[in-house]
Structure formats: structure tokens, C-alpha cells
Motif scaffolding. Structure first.
Motif, PDB file in Angstrom:
ATOM      1  N   ILE A 112       0.826  -1.203   0.000  1.00 33.33           N
ATOM      2  CA  ILE A 112       0.000   0.000   0.000  1.00 33.33           C
ATOM      3  C   ILE A 112       0.863   1.257   0.000  1.00 33.33           C
ATOM      4  CG2 ILE A 112      -1.718   1.303   1.313  1.00 33.33           C
ATOM      5  CD1 ILE A 112      -2.822  -1.200  -0.030  1.00 33.33           C
ATOM      6  N   ALA A 113       1.930   1.248   0.776  1.00 37.25           N
ATOM      7  CA  ALA A 113       2.781   2.438   0.892  1.00 37.25           C
ATOM      8  C   ALA A 113       3.809   2.543  -0.230  1.00 37.25           C
ATOM      9  CB  ALA A 113       3.501   2.429   2.245  1.00 37.25           C
ATOM     10  N   GLY A 114       3.998   1.464  -0.978  1.00 40.25           N
ATOM     11  CA  GLY A 114       4.969   1.480  -2.068  1.00 40.25           C
ATOM     12  C   GLY A 114       6.395   1.536  -1.582  1.00 40.25           C
ATOM     13  N   VAL A 115       6.691   0.816  -0.504  1.00 39.92           N
ATOM     14  CA  VAL A 115       8.051   0.780   0.036  1.00 39.92           C
ATOM     15  C   VAL A 115       8.515  -0.675   0.089  1.00 39.92           C
ATOM     16  CG1 VAL A 115       7.619   2.847   1.413  1.00 39.92           C
ATOM     17  CG2 VAL A 115       7.309   0.578   2.456  1.00 39.92           C
ATOM     18  N   PRO A 116       9.827  -0.918   0.149  1.00 43.59           N
ATOM     19  CA  PRO A 116      10.298  -2.297   0.330  1.00 43.59           C
ATOM     20  C   PRO A 116       9.812  -2.835   1.679  1.00 43.59           C
ATOM     21  CG  PRO A 116      12.091  -0.851  -0.332  1.00 43.59           C
ATOM     22  CD  PRO A 116      10.946   0.041   0.016  1.00 43.59           C
ATOM     23  N   ARG A 117       9.549  -4.127   1.738  1.00 41.52           N
ATOM     24  CA  ARG A 117       9.025  -4.669   2.988  1.00 41.52           C
ATOM     25  C   ARG A 117      10.063  -4.595   4.109  1.00 41.52           C
ATOM     26  NH1 ARG A 117       8.234 -11.153   1.948  1.00 41.52           N
ATOM     27  NH2 ARG A 117      10.403 -11.724   1.583  1.00 41.52           N
ATOM     28  N   GLU A 118      11.343  -4.463   3.749  1.00 38.17           N
ATOM     29  CA  GLU A 118      12.364  -4.290   4.774  1.00 38.17           C
ATOM     30  C   GLU A 118      12.227  -2.950   5.484  1.00 38.17           C
ATOM     31  OE1 GLU A 118      13.018  -5.099   1.615  1.00 38.17           O
ATOM     32  OE2 GLU A 118      13.396  -7.257   1.899  1.00 38.17           O
ATOM     33  N   ARG A 119      11.442  -2.048   4.899  1.00 42.29           N
ATOM     34  CA  ARG A 119      11.235  -0.734   5.491  1.00 42.29           C
ATOM     35  C   ARG A 119       9.962  -0.680   6.330  1.00 42.29           C
ATOM     36  NH1 ARG A 119      14.264   2.813   6.634  1.00 42.29           N
ATOM     37  NH2 ARG A 119      13.032   4.580   5.864  1.00 42.29           N
ATOM     38  N   VAL A 120       9.385  -1.832   6.605  1.00 37.49           N
ATOM     39  CA  VAL A 120       8.171  -1.898   7.424  1.00 37.49           C
ATOM     40  C   VAL A 120       8.510  -2.570   8.750  1.00 37.49           C
ATOM     41  CG1 VAL A 120       5.804  -2.747   7.618  1.00 37.49           C
ATOM     42  CG2 VAL A 120       6.706  -2.047   5.383  1.00 37.49           C
ATOM     43  N   THR A 121       8.173  -1.902   9.845  1.00 35.65           N
ATOM     44  CA  THR A 121       8.363  -2.450  11.186  1.00 35.65           C
ATOM     45  C   THR A 121       6.999  -2.771  11.779  1.00 35.65           C
ATOM     46  OG1 THR A 121      10.366  -1.141  11.515  1.00 35.65           O
ATOM     47  CG2 THR A 121       9.310  -2.046  13.490  1.00 35.65           C
ATOM     48  N   VAL A 122       6.855  -3.997  12.291  1.00 37.36           N
ATOM     49  CA  VAL A 122       5.572  -4.431  12.850  1.00 37.36           C
ATOM     50  C   VAL A 122       5.733  -4.711  14.335  1.00 37.36           C
ATOM     51  CG1 VAL A 122       3.697  -6.113  12.725  1.00 37.36           C
ATOM     52  CG2 VAL A 122       4.924  -5.459  10.640  1.00 37.36           C
ATOM     53  N   HIS A 123       4.953  -4.022  15.151  1.00 33.76           N
ATOM     54  CA  HIS A 123       4.893  -4.283  16.582  1.00 33.76           C
ATOM     55  C   HIS A 123       3.587  -5.032  16.847  1.00 33.76           C
ATOM     56  CE1 HIS A 123       8.107  -1.299  17.063  1.00 33.76           C
ATOM     57  NE2 HIS A 123       7.384  -0.493  16.298  1.00 33.76           N
ATOM     58  N   VAL A 124       3.692  -6.285  17.265  1.00 35.89           N
ATOM     59  CA  VAL A 124       2.495  -7.090  17.522  1.00 35.89           C
ATOM     60  C   VAL A 124       2.047  -6.881  18.968  1.00 35.89           C
ATOM     61  CG1 VAL A 124       1.501  -9.411  17.532  1.00 35.89           C
ATOM     62  CG2 VAL A 124       3.225  -8.797  15.815  1.00 35.89           C
ATOM     63  N   THR A 125       0.867  -6.357  19.138  1.00 42.06           N
ATOM     64  CA  THR A 125       0.305  -6.164  20.467  1.00 42.06           C
ATOM     65  C   THR A 125      -0.432  -7.425  20.909  1.00 42.06           C
ATOM     66  OG1 THR A 125      -1.830  -5.356  19.669  1.00 42.06           O
ATOM     67  CG2 THR A 125      -0.051  -3.734  19.910  1.00 42.06           C
ATOM     68  N   LEU A 126      -0.930  -7.426  22.123  1.00 38.93           N
ATOM     69  CA  LEU A 126      -1.849  -8.481  22.534  1.00 38.93           C
ATOM     70  C   LEU A 126      -3.111  -8.411  21.693  1.00 38.93           C
ATOM     71  CD1 LEU A 126      -1.538  -8.222  26.431  1.00 38.93           C
ATOM     72  CD2 LEU A 126      -0.513  -9.955  24.948  1.00 38.93           C
ATOM     73  N   LEU A 127      -3.727  -9.550  21.485  1.00 38.35           N
ATOM     74  CA  LEU A 127      -4.943  -9.627  20.677  1.00 38.35           C
ATOM     75  C   LEU A 127      -6.140  -9.886  21.577  1.00 38.35           C
ATOM     76  CD1 LEU A 127      -2.553 -10.352  18.704  1.00 38.35           C
ATOM     77  CD2 LEU A 127      -4.180 -11.780  17.480  1.00 38.35           C
ATOM     78  N   GLY A 128      -7.184  -9.086  21.420  1.00 35.77           N
ATOM     79  CA  GLY A 128      -8.417  -9.328  22.166  1.00 35.77           C
ATOM     80  C   GLY A 128      -9.300 -10.311  21.440  1.00 35.77           C
ATOM     81  N   GLY A 129      -8.769 -11.496  21.213  1.00 35.62           N
ATOM     82  CA  GLY A 129      -9.464 -12.532  20.449  1.00 35.62           C
ATOM     83  C   GLY A 129      -9.005 -12.523  19.010  1.00 35.62           C
ATOM     84  N   GLY A 130      -8.850 -13.707  18.451  1.00 33.37           N
ATOM     85  CA  GLY A 130      -8.444 -13.830  17.050  1.00 33.37           C
ATOM     86  C   GLY A 130      -9.419 -14.698  16.279  1.00 33.37           C
ATOM     87  N   PHE A 131      -9.458 -15.997  16.652  1.00 31.55           N
ATOM     88  CA  PHE A 131     -10.407 -16.962  16.082  1.00 31.55           C
ATOM     89  C   PHE A 131     -10.287 -17.077  14.562  1.00 31.55           C
ATOM     90  CE2 PHE A 131     -12.819 -14.723  19.592  1.00 31.55           C
ATOM     91  CZ  PHE A 131     -12.344 -15.556  20.585  1.00 31.55           C
ATOM     92  N   GLY A 132      -9.184 -16.602  13.988  1.00 34.30           N
ATOM     93  CA  GLY A 132      -8.985 -16.628  12.544  1.00 34.30           C
ATOM     94  C   GLY A 132      -9.247 -15.299  11.872  1.00 34.30           C
ATOM     95  N   ARG A 133     -10.004 -14.412  12.508  1.00 37.74           N
ATOM     96  CA  ARG A 133     -10.310 -13.119  11.869  1.00 37.74           C
ATOM     97  C   ARG A 133      -9.046 -12.299  11.648  1.00 37.74           C
ATOM     98  NH1 ARG A 133     -10.590  -9.458   9.160  1.00 37.74           N
ATOM     99  NH2 ARG A 133     -12.230  -7.851   8.973  1.00 37.74           N
ATOM    100  N   ARG A 134      -8.101 -12.390  12.568  1.00 30.88           N
ATOM    101  CA  ARG A 134      -6.894 -11.588  12.457  1.00 30.88           C
ATOM    102  C   ARG A 134      -5.810 -12.289  11.650  1.00 30.88           C
ATOM    103  NH1 ARG A 134      -9.240  -9.406  17.349  1.00 30.88           N
ATOM    104  NH2 ARG A 134      -9.194  -7.133  17.182  1.00 30.88           N
TER     105      ARG A 134
END
Length: 771
Positions: free
Chosen positions: A422-444
Motif C-alpha cells: 500500500i505504501a509502495g516501500v520495500p518490505r524491509e522498510r516496514v516495522t511491525v509491533h504485535v500487540t496483545l490480541l483481544g481474540g483472534g479466532f482466525g479473523r486476524r
């Protein structure tokens, strides 16, 4: 994975396990000490383990915590091997290196039926070799939390990583003190010798990092001190005192908030919107047009100074919507029409012998064996929403040619890739911080909300924005569990034993649609047999000489995705309801009938017997109550459930559920029990109430009053009993869900004589409004 490409073999009188490696083994997932980033004073020993200056152990945690206890179970594996207190294992989010990829989960999601999934299963169709799938998963490096694989996938790699680190630390102490390593002992993270020298891990880490070890031994079960014992959940205190950080809790300087409003008609778009009026509302700063991103329906996002301002403005906005492209034969989506067509499709496929055959044994259609009677039944299951407690949300910031995400996701690598696209940048330029999930069940496992957040962040000039879906958007724009229909036909001998079984299901295939949405490597239509459509049927455990299990794939146009226990969630209802009907036709007790078909399945027999024994099966119940049973294997675990029901206001009231499970080696018994309870409540909500109705392309259920969950007052007493096993761990997050619906349906039949073959079980009964 039920078959490994490495060996755990006994060595010596003590039975110490020696880990060997072959093709793509756990050792290939160790990484090196540079894989895991270190800060000042920290020392990396491999890609999973680093040592802090005070001797604490840092662990790269590669799975999302969404209530399943993985942030406790995985540190237990490491603490066990290193002989360090569990409280001294510090968690740190893993990076995107391929060693953290979840091969087992990816294997479960591919739309193919890999070899070795069912070794020795006669007549089971194989489309890809296990080695090819594993290699593909490694190359893609997909990190995901799903398929109840967190512990099973980490079982060997994490123990091996910790055992390797222990061997390095012992080696460092041995060289430093000039003492044999065999004479050293490790207690609570301190290495010592009887002659006096001692040091904690932090004092030996630098020397240890310079060492390599050629042979590593993981602890034998008889020496375990943590594995197999209940330990308190490490995430509970923060969740109780409010310090736990979920996605909705993220707060950053100068942050803005966005709320989405999407076209009510699935697949529709925006024709016109009165944006000027919205911009005049208090707190509103911007309106961003959202296309159909990552499978989402098009819509608009309102950006404001608070979530409340954004939601009020989004709801008040005057919008003229454009309908989705008209399908000449189908028209606008209608779930009732889709479900009728699925039933007709399954019946036609059964009669014509069509559909993709996942399993064949003997001559299911043309056997010469004489049968005294036959039985044919049709079952249906509706679309279902995920209904997670925490709304869909993602915080994104785009600046300096990069993207930073704070997101509750089950697939951080796919979230990264979506942000990069979406941003048109290399994926090496994306940092992901995973927070706690308030339920997933496959939706996330989906990244539509991530793509939307990045699209909005592109408009914000470097300011972070937290995008939140109102609950109504979540219910009306989910990726739903597919509706499904099944026709099962069996023939029985004079003694009641089934001789032939033919089962054909019909429904949309999930995995091809998920691959199309999430992986550019699979860009374009993916039409391949999806084993999730037939799982729980093609691999049922019952000894029936002649079988054919097939699926006829459809493509309704309804957005679909993975829902807790996936195809097992409805195929267990189809299979176990039919087995119960066969037992009734044979005039046999349901438990005895099943046991008679499980003569070569000792694990299944043990689980079923345990559940029956603990439930008091065969003993009288109070007047107005009856029992029902169901047995199902999924995600490497076998679960039997016996329920007690009564009639209340014309519908089932479940009073007690007795659950027995063989999930292999149990890491933390308390977590297994919690997961069974959660899965049963989740499955019972769906069995009694859950359905999504679509009329003229619009989902009718908009919030919890329209989609009720099981209330505390209606929650039954739940007992969980564990079968002792020395096998590698199986799944526990999902296997408790599939058996509950058929167990309740079978109990309802025993109580009333009424056989319900469509879910939800109380669809015709009036629903009480939620308080």
C-alpha cells in the motif's frame, strides 16, 4: 505435522533424547546469535535465546498471544531446558527471519492435501509432497499464529535452542574453571561445581557465544520439572491491572483516530459522499476514500482528534452507495438462496459421483457386499461471524520512506507485506509491533484493516493514525465461516455395522481465497482442492470397509475466511450426527456403537471411554435430562464430549459438558483446561445461536443483540480430563470446538426424539434480547 523429518531416539539407560537432523530439521531453525537483536550488555546465543547481564533469559516469541496462553507455554519449554525460573524468561517479539515461520500452520492453510499428513491412510488423495510444502513455507517465511500449532511447531526447535544454549553455557564454565562439564550442575540459572565455583548465566554468556556444540541432548521426560505441571499464566496480572497493551491501547504523540464506514452491500462502492459537511463537524480533520483493499469492501474513513469524534462523523456522513457488479444468474447475494443451492449441489454431486474425492476406500458405490438397510441424511451449516471482543484496529505511521505498525495480528509477516504494497516501500522498510490480541479466532489472519490503516496514514503527513472499525462494520464486513451442506449415505449389515459410507459436501473453499488476498505469490485466481472443506470427514476414524468422501467446491461471492477449527467446525456436526443416526438405526448404544468401529484406534477408544466414564454414561439422570456424545480428531488432538441437556422454553439447555482430550504431551495442564472451556463456550454459542443472514447483499446481523453469545447464566458446568500421552504435543486452541454441536444435537434427540440437522440448533426458537 504428524510425521517429522528428524528423529528423537533413545540413548543410554536413562533414555536421554538425542536430536538428530535431516531435511529441513529443527536445527535449521536455530539461526545464529546475530539473528536475534541484542542491546547493550546482552549476548545472543542463537536465533531464539539471548542472555541479559543479570542472567535473565531473553526469548524471541514468534506467536501472537490472543488468550491461548502461548506466552506462558513457550517460555516453559525454554525454562525447562535451561533450568531457569519461568519468571526469569523475558519475551521479545521475534523478527521476520524464516526460522520463525510456522510451517505447521502454513501447511494446514494450503489448499492442497500434502503427503504424510495421514501416513498409511488408504486411498487418501495426495497433491503435494510434504517436503515440497515445507520448503515453500520456509522460502516464504510466513509467521502466523493459527491452526492450534504454536506449541506443536515450537516443541522441538525451542527445546533444541534452549538445550544448545545450555550446552554452550556449560562449556564456557567448564573451560573457565578447567572442570569437566559432566560434573557441573545448573540450578535456577546458576552453574556451579561441588568444589565451589559458581556463576549465573550472564557471567558466562560472552564466552558461551564463542563456542559451538556438535551434539545436543534435550531432557528426557522423567527429569522434567516444569513441563506437564500447571504454572500460572504470565499474562494474567497485566490483564487484571490494566497494564496489558492491546491494539486499542496504543497511544503515540500527535496521534489521530480514524473510523471506517463501508458500503453496506458486500462488494459495493462509494458513488458520492457529502464530505464538506463532515469536515465541518467537531474534531474532524480529514476524510479518506478506501478502495477494496486486501479483500475488503470499499468505503470511507473519517480522521478526527478522538475515536468518538471519528465514529460520530462516519455514522452521520451522507453517502450514496453504488451496488456491486450484478451477477446475471445470481443477482445480489442472498444467504438463504445460497444455502438452498449448496444442499442441491451436494445432492447432485452424490448422485453423480462428482466432486473432488479426498478419500476413497474399497467400492463405496458398487460393492458386492449385501446390505440389509440404508440411510441417507442431509445436514447444513450457516455463515458465521468471528465476533472478537477487541474491534478490528491498527495504528500506522508512514514517514521517511518507511512504515511502522502497531497491530493485533495473527500474521505479522503478511501485515508487513500488505503495508509495503500500500505504501509502495520495500518490505524491509516496514516495522511491525504485535500487540496483545483481544481474540483472534482466525479473523486476524486477514490484513484488510492493516491495509486500510496504511492507506489513511499516507494522508497524514507522518502523523500516526489509529484506525478502528465500529462493531457494526465488523459484523457486516467479516470474512465469514462458509455456509456448507452435506449429504451422507450409508448401508448397514444385518448386525448394524456400516458397510459403505459416501459423503459429499458443498461449500466455498477458504484457502484459495485467502491465498489470493494475502500472498502476491498467488496473485490471480487459485482454484485447487482445499482440504479444509473436507477435513473431519475424509479423515474420520471409523472402520467402514467401503468409503468415498468428496467435496464440490462453490464460489458464492460471500467473503469467507478461517473460523475457529475451520472445516472441522461443521464437518464434525455432519459426521458425528450421522454416526449417531446410524447407531439409532442399528438399535445400539451410541458409545458402544462408536467403540465397535474403533477397534484399530486405541487412542480414540481411550478418549471416548474416559469421557463416557467420567460423565456417568449409562447411569440414570434426573427426569427431563438426557446425554449426547460426540468424538472428533482435529489439529493433532482427539476430543470426546458428553453433554447433559434439558428442554427450556422449547430449546436445549446445556447443564454439563464432560470433555476428554488426548493432545499428546501436555505442557501446562491448566492452560489445556482453559482452552477446552473457551472452545466449548465458543462452539456452544455458535451451535445454539450463531448464523449470518445476507439479504440483497446486506448482512442483517449488526451487533451482539443480533448475534448473541452464550451468557454466563447459560454456561454449563465444564469438566476436562486429560489422557496421558508421550506423543509430541497436539493442538488445544481449536479441537474443543467441533464436538460440542453434534453432542448437543445428539442429546436433544435422546431427550425429545427430534433430530436437528441444521445449525444453529435453536434457529426456529424466539431469541431473548440481550440486556
Amino acid at each position: 505435522m504428524k510425521r517429522r523429518h528428524f528423529l528423537l531416539s533413545a540413548a543410554g539407560v536413562a533414555g536421554t533424547l538425542v536430536v538428530g537432523w535431516g531435511i529441513l530439521p529443527p536445527r535449521s531453525r536455530l539461526g545464529d546469535r546475530h539473528t536475534l537483536p541484542v542491546r547493550e550488555g546482552e549476548v545472543g546465543l542463537n536465533g531464539w535465546i539471548k542472555i541479559h547481564p543479570n542472567g535473565d533469559v531473553g526469548l524471541a516469541v514468534h506467536r501472537s498471544e490472543m488468550g491461548q496462553g502461548v506466552h506462558t507455554a513457550l517460555p516453559m519449554l525454554v525454562a525447562e531446558e535451561l533450568d531457569v525460573p519461568l519468571a526469569r524468561v523475558r519475551l521479545e517479539q521475534a523478527g521476520t527471519d524464516a526460522i520463525y515461520g510456522n510451517v505447521a500452520a502454513f501447511l494446514a492453510m494450503l489448499p492442497f492435501h500434502p503427503a504424510d499428513e495421514e501416513p498409511g491412510k488408504e486411498g487418501t488423495t495426495v497433491l503435494l509432497s510434504h517436503w515440497m510444502v515445507t520448503k515453500l513455507a520456509r522460502e516464504l517465511g510466513i509467521s502466523m499464529t493459527g491452526g492450534s500449532t504454536s506449541v506443536s511447531d515450537a516443541w522441538e526447535p525451542l527445546r533444541l535452542a534452549a538445550a544448545t544454549a545450555r550446552a554452550q553455557l556449560l562449556g564456557a564454565a567448564s573451560l573457565k574453571w578447567r572442570l569437566p562439564a559432566a560434573e557441573l550442575r545448573v540450578v535456577d540459572g546458576v552453574i556451579s561445581h561441588a568444589s565451589g565455583p559458581s556463576a549465573h548465566f550472564g557471567e558466562l554468556a560472552r564466552e558461551a557465544a564463542a563456542l559451538s556444540v556438535s551434539e545436543v541432548r534435550v531432557k528426557p521426560p522423567q527429569t522434567w520439572k516444569l513441563i506437564g505441571r500447571s504454572a500460572p499464566r504470565t499474562d494474567v496480572p497485566a490483564k487484571c491491572d490494566g497494564t496489558a497493551a492491546f491494539g486499542m491501547d496504543v497511544r503515540l504523540p500527535e496521534m489521530r483516530y480514524a473510523a471506517v464506514r463501508m458500503c453496506p452491500m458486500l462488494g459495493g462502492g462509494v458513488a458520492r459522499a457529502d464530505i464538506d459537511a463532515v469536515l465541518r463537524m467537531p474534531g474532524v480533520e480529514r476524510v479518506v476514500r478506501l478502495g477494496a483493499l486486501a479483500g475488503s469492501t470499499a468505503g470511507l474513513a473519517v480522521v478526527a482528534r478522538t475515536t468518538w469524534h471519528a465514529m460520530r462523523a462516519a455514522q452521520a456522513m451522507s453517502v450514496e452507495w453504488s451496488p456491486p457488479p450484478h451477477h446475471p444468474a445470481r443477482g445480489l447475494l442472498d444467504s438463504a438462496a445460497i444455502e438452498r443451492e449448496l444442499e442441491a449441489t451436494a445432492r447432485r454431486a452424490l448422485e453423480a459421483g462428482e466432486g473432488f474425492t479426498f478419500h476413497r476406500r474399497g467400492q463405496a458405490r458398487d460393492s458386492a457386499t449385501a446390505a440389509s438397510r440404508s440411510l441417507e441424511r442431509t445436514y447444513t451449516a450457516p455463515y458465521l461471524a468471528h465476533a472478537t471482543m477487541e474491534p478490528m484496529n491498527c495504528t500506522a505511521r508512514v514517514r521517511d520512506g518507511g512504515v511502522e505498525l502497531w497491530v493485533p495480528t495473527q500474521v505479522p509477516t503478511l501485515a508487513r507485506d500488505a503495508a509495503a504494497r500500500i505504501a509502495g516501500v520495500p518490505r524491509e522498510r516496514v516495522t511491525v509491533h504485535v500487540t496483545l490480541l483481544g481474540g483472534g479466532f482466525g479473523r486476524r489472519l486477514e490484513v484488510d484493516f492493516v491495509a486500510q490503516a496504511v492507506r489513511v496514514a499516507l494522508e497524514m503527513g507522518g502523523r500516526p493514525v489509529q484506525l478502528v472499525w465500529p462493531r457494526e462494520e465488523d459484523f457486516t464486513h467479516d470474512f465469514y465461516r462458509p455456509a456448507a451442506a452435506a449429504v451422507l449415505r450409508a448401508e448397514l449389515a444385518d448386525d448394524g455395522r456400516p458397510l459403505r459410507l459416501e459423503a459429499v459436501t458443498a461449500g466455498d473453499a477458504i484457502s484459495p481465497r485467502w491465498l489470493e488476498r494475502g500472498l502476491p505469490q498467488f496473485a490471480g485466481p487459485v482454484d485447487a482442492p482445499d482440504k479444509t472443506t473436507s477435513e473431519g470427514l475424509f479423515d474420520h476414524p471409523y472402520a467402514i470397509p467401503h468409503q468415498r468422501i468428496a467435496h464440490r467446491a462453490t464460489r458464492s461471492g460471500v467473503p469467507i475466511g478461517y473460523w475457529r477449527s475451520v472445516g472441522h467446525s461443521h464437518n464434525a456436526f455432519f459426521c458425528e450426527s450421522f454416526i449417531d443416526e446410524l447407531a439409532h438405526e442399528a438399535r445400539q448404544d451410541p458409545v458402544a456403537f462408536r467403540l465397535g468401529l474403533l477397534e484399530d484406534k486405541p487412542r480414540h477408544r481411550a478418549v471416548l471411554k474416559l469421557a463416557a466414564e467420567r460423565s456417568g454414561w449409562g447411569r440414570p439422570l434426573p427426569a427431563g435430562r438426557a446425554r449426547g456424545v460426540a468424538l472428533h480428531e482435529s489439529f493433532g488432538s482427539i476430543v470426546a464430549q458428553v453433554v447433559e441437556v434439558s428442554r427450556s422454553e422449547g430449546r436445549p439447555r446445556v447443564h454439563r459438558v464432560v470433555c476428554a482430550i488426548d493432545c499428546g504431551t501436555v505442557v501446562n495442564p491448566n492452560i489445556v483446561q482453559q482452552q477446552m472451556e473457551g472452545a466449548i463456550v465458543f462452539g456452544l454459542s455458535a451451535a445454539l445461536h450463531g448464523r449470518i443472514d445476507i439479504v440483497a447483499g446486506v448482512v442483517q446481523q449488526r451487533n451482539f443483540p443480533d448475534y448473541p453469545l452464550l451468557s454466563l447464566a447459560d454456561t454449563p458446568q465444564i469438566e476436562t480430563h486429560l489422557v496421558r500421552s508421550s506423543r509430541a504435543p497436539g493442538g488445544v486452541g481449536e479441537p474443543g470446538t467441533p464436538p460440542i454441536a453434534p453432542a448437543v444435537a445428539n442429546a436433544w434427540f435422546a431427550l425429545t426424539g427430534e433430530r436437528v440437522r441444521s445449525l444453529p440448533l435453536v434457529a426456529a426458537a424466539p431469541r431473548r434480547p440481550m440486556a
